[in-house]
Design an enzyme around this catalytic site. Sequence first.
Site, PDB file in Angstrom:
ATOM      1  N   VAL A 176     -54.236  91.216  21.981  1.00  0.00           N
ATOM      2  CA  VAL A 176     -55.150  92.001  21.146  1.00  0.00           C
ATOM      3  C   VAL A 176     -56.534  92.069  21.794  1.00  0.00           C
ATOM      4  O   VAL A 176     -57.153  93.139  21.867  1.00  0.00           O
ATOM      5  CB  VAL A 176     -55.251  91.407  19.726  1.00  0.00           C
ATOM      6  CG1 VAL A 176     -56.358  92.084  18.925  1.00  0.00           C
ATOM      7  CG2 VAL A 176     -53.937  91.549  18.993  1.00  0.00           C
ATOM      8  N   TRP A 202     -56.299  94.269  24.971  1.00  0.00           N
ATOM      9  CA  TRP A 202     -56.120  95.686  24.660  1.00  0.00           C
ATOM     10  C   TRP A 202     -57.405  96.325  24.133  1.00  0.00           C
ATOM     11  O   TRP A 202     -57.707  97.472  24.433  1.00  0.00           O
ATOM     12  CB  TRP A 202     -54.993  95.849  23.629  1.00  0.00           C
ATOM     13  CG  TRP A 202     -54.795  97.281  23.219  1.00  0.00           C
ATOM     14  CD1 TRP A 202     -54.261  98.275  23.990  1.00  0.00           C
ATOM     15  CD2 TRP A 202     -55.155  97.875  21.978  1.00  0.00           C
ATOM     16  NE1 TRP A 202     -54.257  99.464  23.280  1.00  0.00           N
ATOM     17  CE2 TRP A 202     -54.796  99.244  22.049  1.00  0.00           C
ATOM     18  CE3 TRP A 202     -55.734  97.390  20.802  1.00  0.00           C
ATOM     19  CZ2 TRP A 202     -55.005 100.133  20.992  1.00  0.00           C
ATOM     20  CZ3 TRP A 202     -55.942  98.272  19.744  1.00  0.00           C
ATOM     21  CH2 TRP A 202     -55.584  99.622  19.847  1.00  0.00           C
ATOM     22  N   HIS A 203     -58.185  95.568  23.392  1.00  0.00           N
ATOM     23  CA  HIS A 203     -59.445  96.099  22.859  1.00  0.00           C
ATOM     24  C   HIS A 203     -60.519  96.264  23.933  1.00  0.00           C
ATOM     25  O   HIS A 203     -61.564  96.841  23.662  1.00  0.00           O
ATOM     26  CB  HIS A 203     -59.973  95.202  21.742  1.00  0.00           C
ATOM     27  CG  HIS A 203     -59.390  95.523  20.396  1.00  0.00           C
ATOM     28  ND1 HIS A 203     -58.235  94.941  19.929  1.00  0.00           N
ATOM     29  CD2 HIS A 203     -59.796  96.378  19.427  1.00  0.00           C
ATOM     30  CE1 HIS A 203     -57.961  95.423  18.729  1.00  0.00           C
ATOM     31  NE2 HIS A 203     -58.880  96.295  18.406  1.00  0.00           N
ATOM     32  N   GLY A 204     -60.301  95.735  25.110  1.00  0.00           N
ATOM     33  CA  GLY A 204     -61.278  95.910  26.183  1.00  0.00           C
ATOM     34  C   GLY A 204     -61.426  94.728  27.104  1.00  0.00           C
ATOM     35  O   GLY A 204     -61.852  94.872  28.246  1.00  0.00           O
TER      36      GLY A 204
END
Length: 364
Positions: free
Chosen positions: A324, A327-329
Amino acid sequence: MPQDPMDFEWSYWIEWGRERILWLLAGHLLVSQVSRLLVEKYKPWCLMVYGMAACWLLLGIKGFAVILLHATISFAVAQFQLSLLTWMCSLILLSTLRIPAVEEAKRKWYDTENEYYLLLFTVSVRCLFCTSFSLEYCWHGPDQKSSHSFLWMLAYVFYYPMFHNGPLMNFDEFSKQMRREEAFSLKTNLSILIVGIIRIFFWWCLAELMIHLMYIHALYSSAPPLEAASYWALGGLALAQVLFFYVKYLVLYGVPALLLQMDGLKPPALPCCVSLMHSFTKMWRSFDVGLHRFLVRYIYVPMGGSQSSLLGTLLSTALTFAFVSYWHGGQSYLWYWGILNWLGVIVENGVKRILSISLIQDLI
């Protein structure tokens, strides 16, 4: 009264929505209803062609080619039917979004930063869709390959209501629901549409009031007001921020969820009000339901989940939050955020296990 300009996400999607995305969603609605009325059997392919055309129109031929290339590579790797290989492919494709040279090349395709960011956000979300399809392909036998063809992958990846920002629906759910033929009632659909629009308009008005009157994000961007505030005031600001985040996603997820209903699909539940939540676990289960289902089905359960040993459960949860955050950066603050959430979930589950012991229950 001027609005608080510091919430980038809200300003960004509202601007894009007003300019083009809402019009393209309206076009999807028209194509969907006409195809349901006249050619129900070919509805997935009608919507696929429309989604590809909308992608081409909004992101240009190069942006369209990037998404199509990602889907093609994911499908090719899925032919080996190895989950680990599929995950490696997905992570590599996701990592290409953070290579400086690739970023600069993609920026040159567009006249503005907003257009480049639209491609970035869209490809990030498409990576999850490609991963979901590829893993389902790996897990299903030869007799089910017809329902996992490349054409179905394109229908899933280019389904427009969920195209730019989600919400996320796993491929197995999407495929089953899209194949299901139901009696079509224009009157029923019209009533669902009118009620849905009224609700979304109310949420949008509430979010606009909050962003024009409360200036939560502007306060957070300046250190002196925070340093001068009492702990009670800081707690109030934190609550106000998460409440705005909740209302914002009622709008951002509410619009595509309404279109999914109009298409005869059952969308993931909208976020649950944060004021009703008292645990990390419930927050993750109830806020972004689509993302939670993805994480549980493709990471947590395959790694053992709650059915494994204590160490296995810790590892499964850690890998879920690591993905997570990445994936968010993958910025440092996102890793801290992921670690804190992981610790919160672990502590809660540990306390629950302790409280389930009969001796402890007798003492209580």
